[in-house]
Write a protein that holds these residues in place. Structure first.
Motif, PDB file in Angstrom:
ATOM      1  N   ALA A  18       5.957   4.539   2.152  1.00  0.00           N
ATOM      2  CA  ALA A  18       6.764   3.786   3.120  1.00  0.00           C
ATOM      3  C   ALA A  18       6.756   2.299   2.796  1.00  0.00           C
ATOM      4  O   ALA A  18       5.705   1.731   2.480  1.00  0.00           O
ATOM      5  CB  ALA A  18       6.213   4.006   4.526  1.00  0.00           C
ATOM      6  N   ILE A  19       7.943   1.676   2.883  1.00  0.00           N
ATOM      7  CA  ILE A  19       8.057   0.225   2.695  1.00  0.00           C
ATOM      8  C   ILE A  19       8.415  -0.363   4.062  1.00  0.00           C
ATOM      9  O   ILE A  19       9.584  -0.373   4.458  1.00  0.00           O
ATOM     10  CB  ILE A  19       9.149  -0.145   1.665  1.00  0.00           C
ATOM     11  N   THR A  51       3.474   0.288   1.811  1.00  0.00           N
ATOM     12  CA  THR A  51       3.602  -0.858   0.906  1.00  0.00           C
ATOM     13  C   THR A  51       4.053  -2.089   1.681  1.00  0.00           C
ATOM     14  O   THR A  51       5.260  -2.341   1.809  1.00  0.00           O
ATOM     15  CB  THR A  51       4.615  -0.580  -0.221  1.00  0.00           C
ATOM     16  N   PRO A  52       3.100  -2.881   2.226  1.00  0.00           N
ATOM     17  CA  PRO A  52       3.507  -4.161   2.813  1.00  0.00           C
ATOM     18  C   PRO A  52       3.979  -5.096   1.700  1.00  0.00           C
ATOM     19  O   PRO A  52       3.539  -4.986   0.557  1.00  0.00           O
ATOM     20  CB  PRO A  52       2.217  -4.682   3.462  1.00  0.00           C
ATOM     21  N   ASN A  53       4.891  -5.992   2.042  1.00  0.00           N
ATOM     22  CA  ASN A  53       5.450  -6.952   1.083  1.00  0.00           C
ATOM     23  C   ASN A  53       6.234  -6.258  -0.029  1.00  0.00           C
ATOM     24  O   ASN A  53       6.198  -6.677  -1.189  1.00  0.00           O
ATOM     25  CB  ASN A  53       4.351  -7.864   0.499  1.00  0.00           C
ATOM     26  N   GLY A  54       6.968  -5.216   0.346  1.00  0.00           N
ATOM     27  CA  GLY A  54       7.908  -4.591  -0.571  1.00  0.00           C
ATOM     28  C   GLY A  54       9.295  -5.178  -0.346  1.00  0.00           C
ATOM     29  O   GLY A  54       9.477  -6.080   0.481  1.00  0.00           O
ATOM     30  N   VAL A  84      -3.056   1.720   1.315  1.00  0.00           N
ATOM     31  CA  VAL A  84      -2.198   0.539   1.333  1.00  0.00           C
ATOM     32  C   VAL A  84      -2.032   0.003  -0.086  1.00  0.00           C
ATOM     33  O   VAL A  84      -3.001  -0.232  -0.808  1.00  0.00           O
ATOM     34  CB  VAL A  84      -2.767  -0.555   2.262  1.00  0.00           C
ATOM     35  N   LEU A  85      -0.755  -0.163  -0.440  1.00  0.00           N
ATOM     36  CA  LEU A  85      -0.323  -0.613  -1.757  1.00  0.00           C
ATOM     37  C   LEU A  85       0.406  -1.934  -1.506  1.00  0.00           C
ATOM     38  O   LEU A  85       1.528  -1.935  -1.030  1.00  0.00           O
ATOM     39  CB  LEU A  85       0.612   0.470  -2.297  1.00  0.00           C
ATOM     40  N   VAL A  86      -0.242  -3.061  -1.781  1.00  0.00           N
ATOM     41  CA  VAL A  86       0.327  -4.361  -1.420  1.00  0.00           C
ATOM     42  C   VAL A  86       1.258  -4.866  -2.511  1.00  0.00           C
ATOM     43  O   VAL A  86       0.894  -4.900  -3.696  1.00  0.00           O
ATOM     44  CB  VAL A  86      -0.793  -5.399  -1.165  1.00  0.00           C
ATOM     45  N   SER A 214      10.437   4.792   0.514  1.00  0.00           N
ATOM     46  CA  SER A 214      11.406   4.941   1.594  1.00  0.00           C
ATOM     47  C   SER A 214      11.439   3.727   2.490  1.00  0.00           C
ATOM     48  O   SER A 214      10.404   3.208   2.907  1.00  0.00           O
ATOM     49  CB  SER A 214      11.074   6.177   2.440  1.00  0.00           C
ATOM     50  N   GLY A 215      12.670   3.281   2.784  1.00  0.00           N
ATOM     51  CA  GLY A 215      12.894   2.286   3.822  1.00  0.00           C
ATOM     52  C   GLY A 215      13.377   2.980   5.078  1.00  0.00           C
ATOM     53  O   GLY A 215      13.060   2.584   6.199  1.00  0.00           O
TER      54      GLY A 215
END
Length: 303
Positions: A18-19, A51-54, A84-86, A214-215
């Motif tokens: 998830a973005i 993914t924060p900051n995508g 979490v994948l930054v 995914s957005g």
């Protein structure tokens, strides 16, 4: 660190990645409270990789301080419920600093945005990612590939130097090129994430992807989860039923060179009363006449 140590991170990438959007307050500032509410909604909806900051988070419009805040509040809100994948990027020192901040905040992985530079050589692409990956050897590193010229052998070369490069977000809109790139790099060596979300997921899964970004998941987590369940079981007709359900929404996002990619997602969230529709330049809110169509699509999903 051995490959075994990255098994958790590898498993997290083979999923709906998830973005999250970055919501803004009325004065244009980062709305931290709404950000937390939206993250909780994703977690409660069954999403386990964020993914924060995508790009759907408007990475390129956020200040360094805002990106740090987004990283910290995401990890705080997740509290071990998800991987979490930054997202990190820009110049190498900025990317390294952001990757180290992600590590100190408790992230397991970083996604390296494509180098934004008019002159990218293949060897220079390797150098760029190598400097970032070597700065955080404990973190899984996932290059975000949007460059159709990049050869799979270059990724293999990068991973030879940096064993923490464990996955790839591949976002070139060409399933045949993806299949070739993955095999040239090493199909089993990396986790392949379809980086163009649900519309490309079935074709990319058929060629070896095991996760997709995914957005849309911000709006309807269940829809994205339905698709990955179908793809995991090899049920392509079921996956294509979901594809048909989301087709118009994703066409609106992709139109005019993806001009409204984030705009449409935020408009759908706004129609559900979940966040404000505002995006930052160079994106722009939808004109009035297109808002109703987005609201109707969002209302049609069983959310």
């Amino acid at each position: 660190m051995s490959n075994v140590a990255f098994e958790t991170q590898r498993a997290a990438l083979a999923d709906v990645v998830a973005i999250p959007v970055t919501p803004f307050a009325e004065d244009g500032s980062l709305d931290e409270a709404v950000c937390r509410t939206l993250l909780r909604r994703l977690l409660d909806g069954g999403i386990t990789t964020l993914t924060p900051n995508g790009n759907t988070g408007e990475f390129y419009t956020l200040t360094p301080e805002e990106r740090r805040t987004v990283t910290e509040l995401t990890l705080d809100e997740v509290g071990g419920r998800a991987s979490v994948l930054v997202g990190v990027g820009h110049d190498v020192p900025s990317a390294v600093e952001a990757a180290r901040h992600a590590r100190s905040s408790g992230a397991q992985m970083v996604m390296v945005h494509q180098p934004v530079h008019p002159y990218v050589s293949q060897a220079g692409w390797v150098d760029y990612h190598r400097e970032i990956a070597e700065a955080v050897p404990e973190l899984g590193v996932v290059p975000y590939v949007r460059n159709a010229q990049l050869r799979g052998e270059r990724l293999a070369e990068l991973a030879d130097a940096c064993p923490n490069v464990i996955g790839v977000k591949y976002a070139v809109p060409d399933a045949a090129r993806f299949a070739a790139f993955a095999r040239d790099a090493g199909l089993e060596r990396f986790v392949w994430v379809a980086g163009l979300a649900e519309p490309y997921a079935p074709s990319y899964f058929s060629a070896g992807a095991t996760g997709f970004t995914s957005g849309l998941v911000n709006v309807a987590p269940a829809v994205s989860l339905n698709m990955i369940e179908a793809l995991r079981s090899g049920d392509y007709p079921a996956a294509m039923k979901v594809w048909e359900q989301i087709r118009r929404f994703e066409e609106l996002r992709a139109a005019n060179g993806s001009a409204n990619n984030v705009t449409v997602v935020k408009e759908a969230l706004a129609s559900l009363g979940l966040c404000r529709r505002e995006v930052r330049p160079p994106s722009r809110t939808l004109p009035e006449d297109e808002r109703a169509e987005v609201a109707a699509i969002a209302a049609g999903w069983s959310i």
